[in-house]
Design a protein around this motif. Structure first.
Motif, PDB file in Angstrom:
ATOM      1  N   LYS A 148       0.869  -1.176   0.000  1.00  0.00           N
ATOM      2  CA  LYS A 148       0.000   0.000   0.000  1.00  0.00           C
ATOM      3  C   LYS A 148       0.904   1.222   0.000  1.00  0.00           C
ATOM      4  O   LYS A 148       1.888   1.275   0.745  1.00  0.00           O
ATOM      5  CB  LYS A 148      -0.906   0.021   1.235  1.00  0.00           C
ATOM      6  CG  LYS A 148      -1.936  -1.086   1.262  1.00  0.00           C
ATOM      7  CD  LYS A 148      -2.866  -0.942   2.451  1.00  0.00           C
ATOM      8  CE  LYS A 148      -3.780   0.244   2.263  1.00  0.00           C
ATOM      9  NZ  LYS A 148      -4.811   0.322   3.324  1.00  0.00           N
TER      10      LYS A 148
ATOM     11  N   SER B 292      -1.214   4.544   4.355  1.00  0.00           N
ATOM     12  CA  SER B 292      -2.496   4.357   5.019  1.00  0.00           C
ATOM     13  C   SER B 292      -2.521   5.201   6.284  1.00  0.00           C
ATOM     14  O   SER B 292      -1.555   5.222   7.047  1.00  0.00           O
ATOM     15  CB  SER B 292      -2.707   2.884   5.373  1.00  0.00           C
ATOM     16  OG  SER B 292      -3.951   2.709   5.995  1.00  0.00           O
TER      17      SER B 292
ATOM     18  N   ASN C 267      -8.457   2.180   4.948  1.00  0.00           N
ATOM     19  CA  ASN C 267      -8.578   1.723   3.566  1.00  0.00           C
ATOM     20  C   ASN C 267      -8.053   2.785   2.600  1.00  0.00           C
ATOM     21  O   ASN C 267      -8.353   3.960   2.734  1.00  0.00           O
ATOM     22  CB  ASN C 267     -10.041   1.424   3.270  1.00  0.00           C
ATOM     23  CG  ASN C 267     -10.244   0.856   1.871  1.00  0.00           C
ATOM     24  OD1 ASN C 267      -9.303   0.365   1.270  1.00  0.00           O
ATOM     25  ND2 ASN C 267     -11.453   0.938   1.372  1.00  0.00           N
ATOM     26  N   GLN C 268      -7.254   2.361   1.636  1.00  0.00           N
ATOM     27  CA  GLN C 268      -6.804   3.234   0.563  1.00  0.00           C
ATOM     28  C   GLN C 268      -6.959   2.502  -0.770  1.00  0.00           C
ATOM     29  O   GLN C 268      -6.826   1.282  -0.841  1.00  0.00           O
ATOM     30  CB  GLN C 268      -5.342   3.637   0.755  1.00  0.00           C
ATOM     31  CG  GLN C 268      -5.116   4.559   1.951  1.00  0.00           C
ATOM     32  CD  GLN C 268      -5.731   5.920   1.740  1.00  0.00           C
ATOM     33  OE1 GLN C 268      -5.774   6.421   0.628  1.00  0.00           O
ATOM     34  NE2 GLN C 268      -6.205   6.530   2.805  1.00  0.00           N
TER      35      GLN C 268
ATOM     36  N   SER D 138      -3.770   0.263  -3.121  1.00  0.00           N
ATOM     37  CA  SER D 138      -3.138  -1.008  -2.778  1.00  0.00           C
ATOM     38  C   SER D 138      -2.719  -1.742  -4.044  1.00  0.00           C
ATOM     39  O   SER D 138      -3.333  -1.611  -5.100  1.00  0.00           O
ATOM     40  CB  SER D 138      -4.120  -1.878  -1.984  1.00  0.00           C
ATOM     41  OG  SER D 138      -4.503  -1.219  -0.805  1.00  0.00           O
TER      42      SER D 138
ATOM     43  N   SER E 131      -7.946  -3.405  -2.104  1.00  0.00           N
ATOM     44  CA  SER E 131      -7.904  -2.668  -0.837  1.00  0.00           C
ATOM     45  C   SER E 131      -7.540  -3.601   0.310  1.00  0.00           C
ATOM     46  O   SER E 131      -7.854  -4.799   0.292  1.00  0.00           O
ATOM     47  CB  SER E 131      -9.249  -1.995  -0.553  1.00  0.00           C
ATOM     48  OG  SER E 131     -10.258  -2.964  -0.330  1.00  0.00           O
TER      49      SER E 131
END
Length: 267
Positions: free
Chosen positions: A107, A110, A143-144, A147, A159
Motif C-alpha cells: 500500500k 495508510s 482503507n486506501q 493497494s 484494498s
C-alpha cells in the motif's frame, strides 16, 4: 540666706537619720519585689518557649514518621492514562503467495488512528529517573485505493484494511519534562482484503513491534509526544475467492512502519 539653707539641710539630715531604718526596710522591700517580678516574668517566658519548642519538635518528629511510612507528602507512584495518536503507515510484503506463486503486496500509504489506555509507574525514590508503562493498544489500518497485489488485474480496486489489538510495555527515562522511551508491543490483528469490489475475506493473525518514542510533559496531567513502530504481521493466510480467480492468497511477513503524533492525559 546661706544660714537658712544650711539650717534646712541640717533639718533634712536629722529626719533621714531618725528614719534611716524605715527607709532601708522600704528600699529592701522594693528591691525584693522587683526581683520577684523579673524572676516570674522570665520563668513564664521560659515555660511558653519550652512549650512551643516541645510542640514543634513533636510535630516535626510525627511528620517525619508519616513521610517515612509513605502516609503523607508523597505522590502516588502510578498513574492511569489515556492516549490518542494519528499517523501514517506503509504496509508491504515481498514474500506473499498468490495461487502458489510468490507475489508482492503493498500500500502506498495508510492513515492510522491509535488509542492506548494503561498505567505509568514513576517512583524517583526507588527507580531514580526510570519510568515504566503498560497499556492496551488499539489501531486501525485505514482503507486506501492505491493497494497493489502483483498478479491481480486492477490495482486501483484492491484494498487492504486491518484492525490491531494488543499490549505494549515501555521503559522511559525522565529528564525534566522530556521522557524518551523504548519498548515492545504485540497482539492480534484482523486483515480484510478486496479485489475488484469482491471480498476475499478476513483473516486473523498476530503482530509484534519494537517501539521507540518520547513524551513531553505539558503539566501534571497533559502530555504530548511521538512514537515509531515497525509492525510485523504473521499468519495472515487463507484469502480466496473463485470469482476473482484467487484460489489462495497468503500474506507472509507483512511489515508496516508506523509513525504517530500523540496527545495523552494522566489521572
Amino acid at each position: 540666706m546661706k544660714k537658712n539653707t544650711i539650717l534646712k539641710i541640717g533639718g533634712l539630715m536629722k529626719i533621714i537619720y531618725k528614719n534611716i531604718d524605715k527607709i532601708i526596710c522600704v528600699s529592701i522591700a522594693m528591691i525584693i519585689g522587683l526581683s520577684y517580678i523579673n524572676i516570674y516574668a522570665d520563668t513564664d517566658n521560659d515555660v511558653v518557649i519550652n512549650k512551643d519548642n516541645d510542640s514543634s519538635k513533636s510535630y516535626d518528629e510525627q511528620k517525619k514518621k508519616l513521610i517515612e511510612h509513605n502516609e503523607i507528602n508523597k505522590p502516588k507512584p502510578y498513574h492511569l492514562f489515556v492516549l490518542g495518536g494519528f499517523g501514517t503507515a506503509f504496509p508491504y510484503s515481498g514474500d506473499s503467495t498468490l495461487n502458489g506463486m510468490t507475489t508482492d503486496v503493498a500500500k502506498n500509504y495508510s492513515f492510522v488512528p491509535v488509542v492506548q489506555v494503561g498505567l505509568l509507574w514513576y517512583d524517583p525514590d526507588r527507580w531514580k529517573h526510570l519510568t515504566f508503562g503498560i497499556a492496551f493498544v488499539g489501531a486501525f489500518l485505514g482503507n486506501q485505493s492505491l493497494s497493489y497485489v502483483q498478479g491481480l488485474q486492477q490495482m486501483d480496486n484492491n484494498s487492504i484494511m486491518g484492525g490491531f489489538l494488543g499490549l505494549a510495555g515501555i521503559v522511559g527515562y525522565v529528564t525534566g519534562k522530556f521522557v524518551p522511551y523504548v519498548g515492545v508491543a504485540g497482539g492480534g490483528v484482523v486483515v480484510s482484503l478486496e479485489s475488484n469490489n469482491i471480498n476475499l475475506g478476513s483473516v486473523w493473525g498476530s503482530w509484534y513491534s519494537p517501539v521507540v518514542g518520547f513524551n513531553y510533559l505539558i503539566d501534571k496531567h497533559w502530555f504530548t509526544g511521538a512514537s515509531l513502530l515497525w509492525i510485523f504481521d504473521q499468519n495472515l493466510n487463507g484469502y480466496h475467492n473463485t470469482q476473482a480467480g484467487i484460489r489462495s492468497l497468503n500474506l507472509n511477513q507483512v511489515y508496516e512502519p508506523l509513525l504517530t503524533a500523540n496527545i495523552g492525559f494522566m489521572f
